[in-house]
Design an enzyme around this catalytic site. Structure first.
Site, short mmCIF file in Angstrom:
data_model
loop_
_atom_site.label_atom_id
_atom_site.label_comp_id
_atom_site.label_asym_id
_atom_site.label_seq_id
_atom_site.Cartn_x
_atom_site.Cartn_y
_atom_site.Cartn_z
N GLY A 112 2.88 -0.89 4.38
CA GLY A 112 2.92 0.52 4.02
C GLY A 112 4.35 0.97 3.75
N GLY A 113 4.94 1.65 4.73
CA GLY A 113 6.24 2.29 4.55
C GLY A 113 7.31 1.40 3.95
N ASN A 165 0.86 -1.18 0.00
CA ASN A 165 0.00 0.00 0.00
C ASN A 165 0.90 1.23 0.00
OD1 ASN A 165 -1.83 2.01 0.33
ND2 ASN A 165 -2.49 1.41 2.39
N TRP A 166 1.00 1.84 -1.17
CA TRP A 166 1.90 2.99 -1.29
C TRP A 166 1.28 4.28 -0.80
CZ3 TRP A 166 4.06 1.81 -6.89
CH2 TRP A 166 4.96 0.74 -6.79
N GLU A 183 -6.97 5.03 7.40
CA GLU A 183 -6.74 6.44 7.06
C GLU A 183 -7.94 7.02 6.34
OE1 GLU A 183 -3.01 5.75 5.12
OE2 GLU A 183 -2.06 5.37 7.06
N GLU A 207 -5.57 -4.51 10.47
CA GLU A 207 -4.59 -3.45 10.64
C GLU A 207 -4.92 -2.66 11.90
OE1 GLU A 207 -2.44 -2.50 6.71
OE2 GLU A 207 -4.10 -1.11 6.95
P1 13P Z 1 2.91 0.81 7.73
O1 13P Z 1 3.44 -0.49 7.20
O2 13P Z 1 3.66 2.00 7.22
O3 13P Z 1 2.75 0.79 9.20
O4 13P Z 1 1.43 0.98 7.11
C1 13P Z 1 0.57 -0.08 7.19
C2 13P Z 1 -0.61 0.21 6.35
O5 13P Z 1 -1.34 1.16 6.60
C3 13P Z 1 -0.84 -0.66 5.21
O6 13P Z 1 -2.12 -0.45 4.67
#
Ligand code: 13P
Length: 358
Positions: free
Chosen positions: A235-236, A11-12, A99, A169
């Site tokens: 994510g990151g 997930n970018w 988010e 999540e």
């Molecule tokens: P991180 O891996 O940056 O914590 O983000 C997770 C995320 O929101 C994937 O959808």
């Protein structure tokens, strides 16, 4: 016993221009050509989707969007629809990310329309659910997960449930560097699985449930070793091709040799075969299906699911038949219930006693 191939999805969020997407994929696709036993998704922002689908077309990597509208077209300024995504060659769509829930007023009601719309269009929905830190501290994790899963899947037919991918999540783990422990993640995922099994036993064993929240190369193997966790939404760390490749490798390894996990035993397939559903998903039992108030709006039976989860941990008795509702609050379903002796009354749909998963 159904087989479940793990999924690792990048997930970018609002990162990567078209040029950056192309640069990432030029590097990443070369590295994972030989990788087997894992399905891979990249989820770029809308403008980068065509570049991603073009680059990934001859690869085994699939492309998902990060949101869509439930309607195929209409006066919805700023929105995109499933047919528009399909035209770009997109394979799936993330729905209900925390988010979007927190910052863009995404509601369970909207998700109840979006998930079946994605399925109906041929897109794989990656539905995100998860509790905030305050909710976990207040022992409301299961209550939150239960209401999100119930509401967001309410309009999905039982025979399509297994086509949904769910990402657990926890909000407190997203972007914080503080991942859930493998035990916390596995227990929440097992709970979500029990909810799906409470609606349809086969789907409970087949549906892929991922973990997301500060997954990185250093913790991926440990998190993905839990047999009930079927991959990761990253994510990151997914912004760096090398890191994302390492996480994909960890998922492939976990599918090749699943670790023992508490209560479920190691029944995964050997070699590069996909893992199998844990033995804790033995036919569920519903010892006390009628606990009180009638529930006209839901086919879900969360108290039943909770009862199943508790009892399945203690015994492996054969399943008793459960009642099956044929109507939900939103629309009466015309598809006949496949279960013998089904009635149109759903006895539950609410939580009896929220229980912490920690
Ligand atoms: P991180 O891996 O940056 O914590 O983000 C997770 C995320 O929101 C994937 O959808």
């Amino acid at each position: 016993m159904p087989a479940r191939t793990p999924i690792v999805a990048a997930n970018w969020k609002m990162h990567k221009t078209v040029a950056e997407t192309e640069a990432f994929l030029d590097r990443f696709l070369g590295g994972i050509e030989q990788l087997e036993g894992v399905e891979l998704f990249v989820c770029p922002p809308f403008p980068s989707l065509p570049a991603a689908t073009e680059r990934c077309r001859r690869s085994r990597v699939m492309v998902a969007a990060q949101n869509m509208h439930a309607e195929p077209h209409g006066a919805f300024t700023g929105e995109v629809s499933a047919p528009m995504l399909l035209e770009l060659g997109v394979d799936g769509v993330i729905l209900g990310h925390s988010e979007r829930r927190a910052m863009f007023a995404e509601t369970d009601e909207a998700l109840a329309s979006k998930v079946p719309a994605a399925l109906g269009a041929g897109l794989t929905p990656i539905l995100c659910v998860g509790e905030t830190e305050a909710e976990r501290d207040a022992d409301r994790t299961e209550a939150v997960l239960g209401s999100q899963v119930e509401a967001d899947l309410a309009e999905v037919d039982d025979d399509r449930l297994a086509d949904v991918v769910i990402a657990y999540e926890p909000v407190w783990a997203i972007g914080t560097g503080r991942n859930a422990t493998p035990e916390q993640a596995a227990e929440a995922v097992a709970f979500i699985r029990s909810l799906v099994a409470g609606r349809d036993q086969h789907a409970g064993g087949s549906i892929r449930i991922l973990y997301g929240g500060s997954v990185k190369p250093g913790n991926a193997a440990e998190l993905l070793a839990a047999e009930t966790i079927d991959g990761a939404l990253v994510g990151g760390a997914s912004l760096r091709p090398g890191d994302f490749e390492e996480i994909a490798l960890a998922a492939a390894d976990s599918s090749a040799s699943p670790a023992e996990s508490s209560g479920s035993g190691a029944d995964g397939a050997a070699g590069s075969q996909p893992r199998t559903a844990p033995s804790s998903l033995a036919p569920p039992i519903f010892p006390k299906v009628q606990t009180g108030f009638p529930c006209p709006r839901s086919r879900w039976s969360f108290s039943m699911a909770g009862a199943w989860l508790r009892m399945a941990r203690a015994t492996r008795s054969p399943r008793r038949p459960r009642p099956c509702s044929t109507s939900s609050g939103r629309a009466t379903r015309t598809r006949p219930c496949r279960r013998a002796g089904a009635t149109s009354a759903c006895p539950m749909g609410r939580w009896a006693t929220p229980r912490s998963v920690t």
